[in-house]
Motif scaffolding. Structure first.
Motif, PDB file in Angstrom:
ATOM      1  N   GLU A  25       0.864  -1.172   0.000  1.00 29.65           N
ATOM      2  CA  GLU A  25       0.000   0.000   0.000  1.00 29.65           C
ATOM      3  C   GLU A  25       0.905   1.227   0.000  1.00 29.65           C
ATOM      4  O   GLU A  25       1.949   1.236   0.667  1.00 29.65           O
ATOM      5  CB  GLU A  25      -0.876   0.020   1.263  1.00 29.65           C
ATOM      6  N   ILE A  27       1.875   3.969   1.594  1.00 27.33           N
ATOM      7  CA  ILE A  27       1.787   4.537   2.935  1.00 27.33           C
ATOM      8  C   ILE A  27       3.223   4.891   3.297  1.00 27.33           C
ATOM      9  O   ILE A  27       4.151   4.289   2.749  1.00 27.33           O
ATOM     10  CB  ILE A  27       1.159   3.495   3.904  1.00 27.33           C
ATOM     11  N   GLY A 252      -5.676  -1.901   1.317  1.00 26.43           N
ATOM     12  CA  GLY A 252      -5.471  -0.880   2.285  1.00 26.43           C
ATOM     13  C   GLY A 252      -6.495   0.258   2.175  1.00 26.43           C
ATOM     14  O   GLY A 252      -7.340   0.360   1.287  1.00 26.43           O
ATOM     15  N   TRP A 283      -2.934   8.975   4.079  1.00 29.81           N
ATOM     16  CA  TRP A 283      -1.716   8.935   4.897  1.00 29.81           C
ATOM     17  C   TRP A 283      -0.969  10.266   4.811  1.00 29.81           C
ATOM     18  O   TRP A 283       0.211  10.352   5.084  1.00 29.81           O
ATOM     19  CB  TRP A 283      -0.825   7.754   4.483  1.00 29.81           C
ATOM     20  N   ASN A 374     -11.989  -2.983   1.049  1.00 25.55           N
ATOM     21  CA  ASN A 374     -10.969  -3.187   2.083  1.00 25.55           C
ATOM     22  C   ASN A 374     -11.552  -2.839   3.438  1.00 25.55           C
ATOM     23  O   ASN A 374     -12.111  -1.749   3.605  1.00 25.55           O
ATOM     24  CB  ASN A 374      -9.757  -2.279   1.850  1.00 25.55           C
ATOM     25  N   GLU A 375     -11.443  -3.759   4.356  1.00 29.13           N
ATOM     26  CA  GLU A 375     -11.912  -3.546   5.741  1.00 29.13           C
ATOM     27  C   GLU A 375     -13.311  -2.937   5.774  1.00 29.13           C
ATOM     28  O   GLU A 375     -13.606  -2.087   6.602  1.00 29.13           O
ATOM     29  CB  GLU A 375     -10.917  -2.691   6.528  1.00 29.13           C
ATOM     30  N   HIS A 420      -7.809  -9.488   9.515  1.00 30.07           N
ATOM     31  CA  HIS A 420      -6.658  -8.630   9.849  1.00 30.07           C
ATOM     32  C   HIS A 420      -6.376  -8.678  11.343  1.00 30.07           C
ATOM     33  O   HIS A 420      -7.307  -8.661  12.143  1.00 30.07           O
ATOM     34  CB  HIS A 420      -6.947  -7.181   9.427  1.00 30.07           C
ATOM     35  N   TYR A 422      -3.849  -6.762  14.153  1.00 31.11           N
ATOM     36  CA  TYR A 422      -2.812  -5.815  14.609  1.00 31.11           C
ATOM     37  C   TYR A 422      -2.829  -5.888  16.124  1.00 31.11           C
ATOM     38  O   TYR A 422      -3.865  -5.583  16.739  1.00 31.11           O
ATOM     39  CB  TYR A 422      -3.130  -4.394  14.140  1.00 31.11           C
ATOM     40  N   GLU A 449      -3.669  -8.836   6.563  1.00 30.16           N
ATOM     41  CA  GLU A 449      -2.818  -7.835   7.215  1.00 30.16           C
ATOM     42  C   GLU A 449      -2.603  -8.316   8.641  1.00 30.16           C
ATOM     43  O   GLU A 449      -3.564  -8.660   9.326  1.00 30.16           O
ATOM     44  CB  GLU A 449      -3.498  -6.460   7.231  1.00 30.16           C
ATOM     45  N   PRO A 487       2.212  -2.830   7.303  1.00 32.24           N
ATOM     46  CA  PRO A 487       2.500  -2.499   5.909  1.00 32.24           C
ATOM     47  C   PRO A 487       3.893  -2.978   5.489  1.00 32.24           C
ATOM     48  O   PRO A 487       4.698  -3.392   6.326  1.00 32.24           O
ATOM     49  CB  PRO A 487       2.423  -0.974   5.887  1.00 32.24           C
ATOM     50  N   TRP A 497       3.047   5.386   9.836  1.00 31.09           N
ATOM     51  CA  TRP A 497       2.558   4.169  10.482  1.00 31.09           C
ATOM     52  C   TRP A 497       3.790   3.346  10.846  1.00 31.09           C
ATOM     53  O   TRP A 497       4.690   3.184  10.019  1.00 31.09           O
ATOM     54  CB  TRP A 497       1.688   3.392   9.487  1.00 31.09           C
ATOM     55  N   PHE A 675      -8.521  -5.308  17.466  1.00 30.72           N
ATOM     56  CA  PHE A 675      -8.742  -4.592  16.210  1.00 30.72           C
ATOM     57  C   PHE A 675     -10.005  -5.118  15.534  1.00 30.72           C
ATOM     58  O   PHE A 675     -10.095  -6.294  15.212  1.00 30.72           O
ATOM     59  CB  PHE A 675      -7.524  -4.813  15.314  1.00 30.72           C
TER      60      PHE A 675
HETATM   61  O1  AHR Z   1      -1.733  -1.457   6.918  1.00 33.50           O
HETATM   62  C1  AHR Z   1      -2.173  -0.185   7.274  1.00 33.50           C
HETATM   63  C2  AHR Z   1      -3.690  -0.081   7.277  1.00 33.50           C
HETATM   64  O2  AHR Z   1      -4.236  -0.922   8.242  1.00 33.50           O
HETATM   65  C3  AHR Z   1      -4.365  -0.500   6.008  1.00 33.50           C
HETATM   66  O3  AHR Z   1      -4.441   0.534   5.115  1.00 33.50           O
HETATM   67  C4  AHR Z   1      -5.733  -0.878   6.449  1.00 33.50           C
HETATM   68  O4  AHR Z   1      -6.317  -1.850   5.626  1.00 33.50           O
HETATM   69  C5  AHR Z   1      -5.549  -1.303   7.886  1.00 33.50           C
HETATM   70  O5  AHR Z   1      -6.440  -0.685   8.704  1.00 33.50           O
END
Ligand code: AHR
Length: 815
Positions: A25, A27, A252, A283, A374-375, A420, A422, A449, A487, A497, A675
């Motif tokens: 992505e 970013i 993303g 971003w 996405n998401e 995803h 995180y 992710e 990312p 990020w 998350f």
């Molecule tokens: O990886 C960074 C961001 O995290 C991505 O853009 C998004 O899909 C997620 O929330």
């Protein structure tokens, strides 16, 4: 002693060849300035123009706001204030461009083509010059060449000299002279060869005599790129070393956009780069989309990766005050998705095949996966997903479509579901069994992710935590067939990020510890996954923190807060505000700034309060509080700050980890917020409380906490455990690959038993070290694997896995 039994004769399923892939992505300025190695910042001169569909929040253009009230940093197009400060960027009205005896002005009328929003008008005095400072300077290398071009015009023939110089302009590394002609825009080209090394060079354009010119577009890119296909060599080589099976692109969140105008469209990512619209992404910077659709397809071909295109499905980012596009707009976007697939797959004699052939690739590239949104989630998503899936699957039955959620649970056809993660290192180590019980008849799972983003991110410990999770996935690769860290890239001078798998500046790059773990896992793949059985201890992560209270509406009263029997006051207010009168606290919303106040969710935010009690973070503690109950109340447990790049983050709602106990809707629940979801720490229990004052108590321990109301126990929350080691094994004709991750702080002896003979000698690759060790520009391989030759393998042998380590044992089968 830990025991690992490897049953090579019990093949469970073939390895998923696609398991380890990439997610790119744009970013942290990872497109322009990164994988797409443009050296000139603001090559279109458009960075300071307000992005379409936004307005400036203040006269100084520090922030912008979408029509739905989402706001972001702008700073006259320079992006985040940290970048300006870190790079000591002096103010200029045209970001990255400065003049000396030259007046710079944007011309929004006389532009190069209809896709350009501005040209740069330059009025030179005699001996005047302009310069571009690039992305934190330009890096030139000895013996390297740089491909330069610009589109320019002038009212009178104008002689200019383009130079690569040092920061003062005194040392000239290369130069080319041009006579800018009158009439329309003309492209001027040069190859600038440099004989010196300078990481902080400048591009200078001099007008020796007074003249006035317009620049419509300008570019400087190293001549040496990977396979000659225009992408930065060292970065692509780093990708290649991971042996990636696929690449997800282009996001993303940027696929969703923060408004209708900024969402990513296929049509904006093709054609000559000077005809691609720029995009102020969420971003906080403007991209020229040099790394577009064709460039991505070419990269996939160069690295033999399958392709996963992500298309917008008719809504903007749901985390940023979304805009749901109407039927007509949705239909247009669906058509763009079809066009994109046609571009990649149709023969050269079709409409889109011809466009691709004109870009230099007559043969179709092919397309393997398309992700719908996405998401995105919820009923609005399901509606759009169903429409896209039906139409695209009908046209392209050979492509696998990826849903953002488990749409199959809502009765929709689902080939692949994207999940995803995180979280913290401990979370990943604690959830090695995440997929063990998934329905084998359900869709394939794409862990699209994941990354440790809190609690020592970017460290060896983070990498080993993730490796534990990935080994758990390896044992479930009959269903989890695709994964990607996120990312991928970070320009260290423009980090938005953190962390990111590969960090780079203008001159060099390095992989964080997770990169090295992935390289080990990605390059050690057998053919079949065999049964492994592990017998090891379960451990609790050391956890300590403060108690707190959270309310979603103002007016929550409470009193007599005691921690371990001692009266405790409010220590941190993370959201909202708290007042106190006669020993009774009352929560209230905090007045919001003008922009926040106009946001659609301002009302909800207004009422929210989160405060912590006392100043002594504990593990074994008791909290008592008397609080007014009127339908709902939440207490937070083990509230603690996060480490970010080894720096303790300030107490702020988004930096503080915690568990929660909530009583609402007639039930009590204990959860770990995660998350996009929350994990239950015990089954919910029914609990009806009368409106009025009640005594609430929480008792914490390393393995969980007990909650009670008015002296009656309600629930016991159990915190997750992690196994000392996680293992997986796969085999091919004459090799057995045994992978062991040790997430503990001590070396773990592992008694390995095999059901076949193996050669005595074996090779092992080990990633280990100080748990908090990181890599950096100065120490790029501080954390990196070592390879060793060992002896002593057999049907039963002992391997010692160092503390905090990932180990790949390569055994030679004798059978
Ligand atoms: O990886 C960074 C961001 O995290 C991505 O853009 C998004 O899909 C997620 O929330």
């Amino acid at each position: 002693m830990n025991r690992l039994s490897v049953k090579t004769k019990e093949v469970r399923f073939p390895v998923a060849k696609t398991l380890y892939g990439l997610f790119f992505e744009d970013i942290n300025r990872s497109g322009d300035s990164g994988l797409y190695p443009e050296m000139l910042r603001n090559r279109t001169f458009e960075d300071s123009l307000l992005p379409a569909g936004t307005q400036a929040v203040d006269d100084t253009h520090t922030s912008i706001s979408s029509s739905k009230g989402w706001g972001g940093a702008f700073n006259h197009g320079e992006g985040l204030s940290d970048w300006i400060k870190g790079n000591k960027t002096p103010y200029t009205p045209v970001p990255a461009w400065y003049g000396d005896k030259a007046v710079l002005e944007l011309d929004e009328a006389d532009v190069l083509n209809p896709k350009r929003r501005a040209a740069l008008k330059v009025d030179f005095e005699d001996g005047g010059s302009i310069r571009n400072i690039g992305y934190a300077g330009l890096s030139v290398k000895t013996g390297a060449s740089y491909t330069f071009y610009m589109f320019a015009k002038s009212c009178e023939p104008a002689d200019v000299v383009v130079k690569l110089t040092d920061v003062s302009g005194d040392a000239v590394y290369a130069q080319a002279a041009f006579r800018i002609r009158t009439g329309g825009y003309v492209r001027y080209d040069a190859v600038l060869a440099t004989g010196a090394e300078d990481p902080d060079a400048r591009l200078v354009i001099e007008g020796p005599k007074s003249c006035s010119i317009r620049l419509g577009f300008i570019s400087l890119i190293p001549a040496d790129t990977y396979n000659g296909h225009g992408l930065r060599r060292d970065l692509v080589e780093k990708l290649a070393a991971l042996k990636p099976a696929f690449m997800r692109f282009p996001g993303g969140c940027i696929v969703e956009g923060f408004n209708k105008e900024s969402l990513l469209r296929f049509s904006n990512l093709i054609g000559p780069v000077w005809e691609r619209p720029t995009n102020w992404n969420l971003w906080a910077y403007n991209t020229t989309n040099g790394l577009g659709y064709h460039e991505w397809l070419q990269l996939c071909e160069d690295l033999d990766m399958k392709k996963m295109w992500v298309c917008n499905c008719g809504m903007t980012c749901q985390a940023r005050n979304p805009d749901f596009l109407d039927e007509k707009e949705q239909a247009d976007l669906l058509q763009e998705a079809i066009d994109a697939i046609e571009y990649a797959t149709a023969p050269a004699d079709t409409k889109w095949g011809q466009v691709r052939a004109a870009a230099g690739h007559p043969e179709p590239f092919g397309m393997d996966y398309v992700e719908i949104g996405n998401e995105n989630y919820g009923p609005e998503y399901n509606l759009r997903y169903a429409k896209y899936y039906d139409e695209l699957k009908r046209r392209y039955p050979g492509i696998q479509f990826v849903a953002n959620t488990h749409t199959e649970r809502d009765g929709l056809p689902t080939d692949i579901a994207d999940e995803h993660f995180y979280n913290t290192p401990a979370f990943f180590a604690e959830n090695t069994h995440q997929f063990d019980l998934y329905d084998r008849k359900g869709p394939q799972i794409f862990v699209g992710e994941y990354a440790v983003v809190a609690g020592q991110p970017g460290t060896l410990k983070a990498a080993v935590g993730e490796a534990m999770f990935l080994l758990g996935i390896e044992k479930n690769q009959d269903i989890v067939t695709l994964t990607a860290y996120a990312p991928l890239f970070e320009n260290v001078d423009f980090c938005n990020w953190y962390p990111n798998l590969i960090a780079f500046d203008n001159s060099a790059s390095y992989g964080i510890p997770s990169y090295h773990a992935l390289q080990l896992l990605g390059s050690n793949r057998g053919s079949n996954v065999v049964r492994t059985e592990v017998d090891c201890a379960s451990n609790h992560t050391e956890v300590s923190g403060l108690f707190g209270i959270q309310t979603h509406v103002p007016g929550q009263r409470f009193k007599d807060v005691r921690v371990d029997g001692q009266s405790a006051g409010i220590s941190h207010i993370l959201l909202g505000d708290v007042t106190e009168a006669d020993g009774v606290y009352n929560t209230m919303g905090k007045p919001m700034s003008g922009r926040m106040a106009s946001a659609p969710n301002a009302k909800t935010l207004m009422g929210r309060t989160w405060a912590t009690f006392g100043n002594a973070p504990g593990t074994d503690s008791v909290m008592d509080v008397t609080a007014w109950f009127d339908g709902g109340i939440t207490f937070t447990v083990f509230c603690r700050q996060q480490l970010h790049k080894n720096r303790v983050e300030a107490w702020a709602a988004n930096n503080v980890r915690r568990f929660e106990w909530t009583i609402q809707d007639g039930a009590s629940r204990v959860v770990l917020p995660r998350f996009m979801e929350e994990a239950r720490l015990a089954p919910d229990v029914g609990l009806k409380l009368e409106t009025g004052w009640h005594d609430f108590r929480i008792v914490t321990r390393i393995d969980g906490f007990d909650v009670s109301v008015d002296g009656t126990p309600v629930q016991t929350a159990r915190l997750a455990t992690f196994p000392s080691i996680e293992c997986s094994a796969d085999t091919d004709a004459d090799r057995i690959l045994v992978k062991i991750a040790n997430f503990t702080q001590q070396a773990e002896e592992v008694a390995i038993s095999l059901d076949c003979e193996v050669a005595d000698g074996y090779a092992v690759e080990i990633l280990t070290g100080d748990p908090l060790a990181e890599n950096s520009m100065d120490h790029p391989v501080n954390v990196s694997p070592v390879s060793e030759k060992r002896t002593g393998a057999g049907r039963l042998f002992t391997y010692i896995a160092p503390a905090m380590s990932l180990n790949i044992l390569k055994l030679q089968g004798n059978s």
